[in-house]
Design an enzyme around this catalytic site. Structure first.
Site, PDB file in Angstrom:
ATOM      1  N   GLU A  78      -3.881   3.730  -0.275  1.00 27.80           N
ATOM      2  CA  GLU A  78      -3.979   2.268  -0.160  1.00 27.80           C
ATOM      3  C   GLU A  78      -5.360   1.839   0.310  1.00 27.80           C
ATOM      4  OE1 GLU A  78      -3.707  -1.697   1.881  1.00 27.80           O
ATOM      5  OE2 GLU A  78      -4.339   0.244   2.673  1.00 27.80           O
ATOM      6  N   GLU A  79      -5.912   2.632   1.237  1.00 25.20           N
ATOM      7  CA  GLU A  79      -7.136   2.200   1.923  1.00 25.20           C
ATOM      8  C   GLU A  79      -8.367   2.223   1.019  1.00 25.20           C
ATOM      9  OE1 GLU A  79      -7.149   0.701   4.582  1.00 25.20           O
ATOM     10  OE2 GLU A  79      -5.453   1.335   5.803  1.00 25.20           O
TER      11      GLU A  79
ATOM     12  N   ASP B 209      -2.160   1.389  11.042  1.00 24.12           N
ATOM     13  CA  ASP B 209      -2.275   0.912   9.659  1.00 24.12           C
ATOM     14  C   ASP B 209      -2.272   2.124   8.763  1.00 24.12           C
ATOM     15  OD1 ASP B 209      -3.007  -0.146   7.236  1.00 24.12           O
ATOM     16  OD2 ASP B 209      -5.017  -0.755   7.850  1.00 24.12           O
TER      17      ASP B 209
HETATM   18 ZN   LIG Z   1      -2.747  -0.852   5.610  1.00 20.30          ZN
END
Ligand SMILES: [Zn+2]
Length: 395
Positions: free
Chosen positions: A244-245, A212
């Site tokens: 994003e995280e 991810d």
């Molecule tokens: Zn992700």
């Protein structure tokens, strides 16, 4: 980070004294050497350190990989996301994957030379203890371990409890702050999991960190390679985003520059195929094909786009998994709501054990994801985009 000559010698020495480990990482134990271009790309992306705000090492892989397939020079937004464009006529389709991974940041150095850590991204406390980490210090990588309370001194009633992140520290072998400083460590330094890529025992399953969303980054590269050669009437803007995280921050900035008419996020999906999961949490299985999110806590996809993806998968004989996940956000939410709104969808390669040191992806799921995306991108045209963006009631 750069590999200095001294560190290179150390790395070579390590390779010589651990031939089994080196062999595991290059191929697999069955002798079926699968170290093809895709495996090498996945390994480099998974191993690269890139917590939110410190995506340099991933960008240094993505930019040279994307460069041969663009028609205009690669550009960057003001946060560091990479914008790689193919073509300049027809509807603008943004294909997004994020470069950052779960990680941390050195918060303070204790009088005893231990480091406290600010976590970045959605970690379970139980994933943090007794793990190896790498601090990206000013003098190069610094190896670290999150210590664990020794069972010989833990009272019986505490042995089954989770060790909370407030009690967590990184041990880098320093005896005091001066020694930590001499290792090149200071507050603010990025921290990442230390989890080298491995092909799992001759299977098509790959174990590593940061799937991810490095799996999405690899999908972008392989899709670009193919769409560069195929005729289509669209402007394809492949965007590798940052941060994003910690709240989809990079996608928000990049989307305002790209101004897409259609947005497609490529992400790691969540599997529910192990003994420990409940069927209502998620239904996806590793190795059962790419997935499409019908719901997550950040976005509801455009319904016509969902239908288009389903039809495209069916027409190509690609198995498609449908999923709904409650505690999950993704970049499509930002593409969807910027610039007056955009039809979007989130497509995923299933990942077992996201947001941890050790995740698993399946190679066939990856290959099918690339096939699905390439077919979508090359068969879309202005008329279809107009239709996807048309919300007028039919008479
Ligand atoms: Zn992700």
């Amino acid at each position: 980070m750069t590999l200095t000559p001294r560190r290179l010698r150390v790395a070579l020495a390590l390779l010589l004294i651990s031939p089994l480990h080196a062999q595991d990482r290059a191929g697999d134990s069955s002798g079926n050497r699968a170290a093809d271009r895709t495996v090498q790309l996945l390994q480099r992306l998974s191993d690269a350190p890139g917590p939110p705000g410190a995506e340099e090492a991933v960008r240094a892989i993505m930019v040279p990989e994307m460069k041969p397939f663009v028609t205009q020079p690669i550009t960057y937004d003001g946060m560091g996301s990479v914008i790689a464009q193919q073509g300049n006529t027809g509807p603008r389709i943004m294909i997004d994957a994020h470069m950052d991974e779960l990680g941390g940041m050195v918060r303070r150095i204790t009088p005893g030379g231990f480091l406290t850590m600010q976590m970045l991204g959605g970690w379970l406390d139980q994933a943090l203890v007794d793990q190896r980490w790498i601090v990206l210090g000013s003098k190069g990588p610094v190896h670290a371990v999150t210590g664990i309370r020794d069972i010989h001194v833990v009272p019986a009633d505490e042995r089954t409890r989770v060790f909370s992140r407030d009690q967590l520290y990184l041990d880098i072998g320093a005896k005091d702050p001066a020694e930590a400083a001499s290792m090149g460590v200071e507050p603010g330094d990025p921290v990442v999991p230390d989890s080298p890529f491995v092909i799992l025992n001759g299977s098509r399953n790959y174990l590593g960190k940061a799937w991810d969303d490095r799996i999405g980054c690899a999908v972008l590269v392989e899709a670009m390679r193919r769409t560069a050669r195929l005729p289509h009437p669209n402007t394809l803007v492949y965007v590798a985003t940052v941060q994003e995280e910690i709240g989809l921050r990079g996608a928000r900035a990049a989307t305002q520059i790209v101004k897409p008419e259609i947005g497609i996020a490529i992400e790691g999906g969540i599997t529910g195929d192990t003994a420990a999961t409940h069927p209502e949490e998620t239904q996806a299985k590793l190795g059962a094909g790419p997935g499409i999110f019908l719901y997550d806590s950040s976005t509801i996809p455009n319904r016509k786009m969902v239908e288009l993806v389903k039809q495209t998968a069916a027409a190509n004989g690609i198995p498609l998994q449908l999923d709904l996940v409650q505690g999950y956000g993704d970049d499509s939410a930002e593409m969807q709501t910027q610039n007056g709104g955009t039809p979007t969808v989130n497509l995923v390669v299933p990942v077992r054990y996201t947001h941890s040191h050790n995740g698993i992806v399946n190679r066939q799921d990856f290959d099918h994801m690339v096939d699905l995306l390439v077919d979508l991108l090359t068969h879309m045209d202005q008329a279809q985009v107009n239709e996807l963006r048309d919300f007028a009631p039919r008479p």
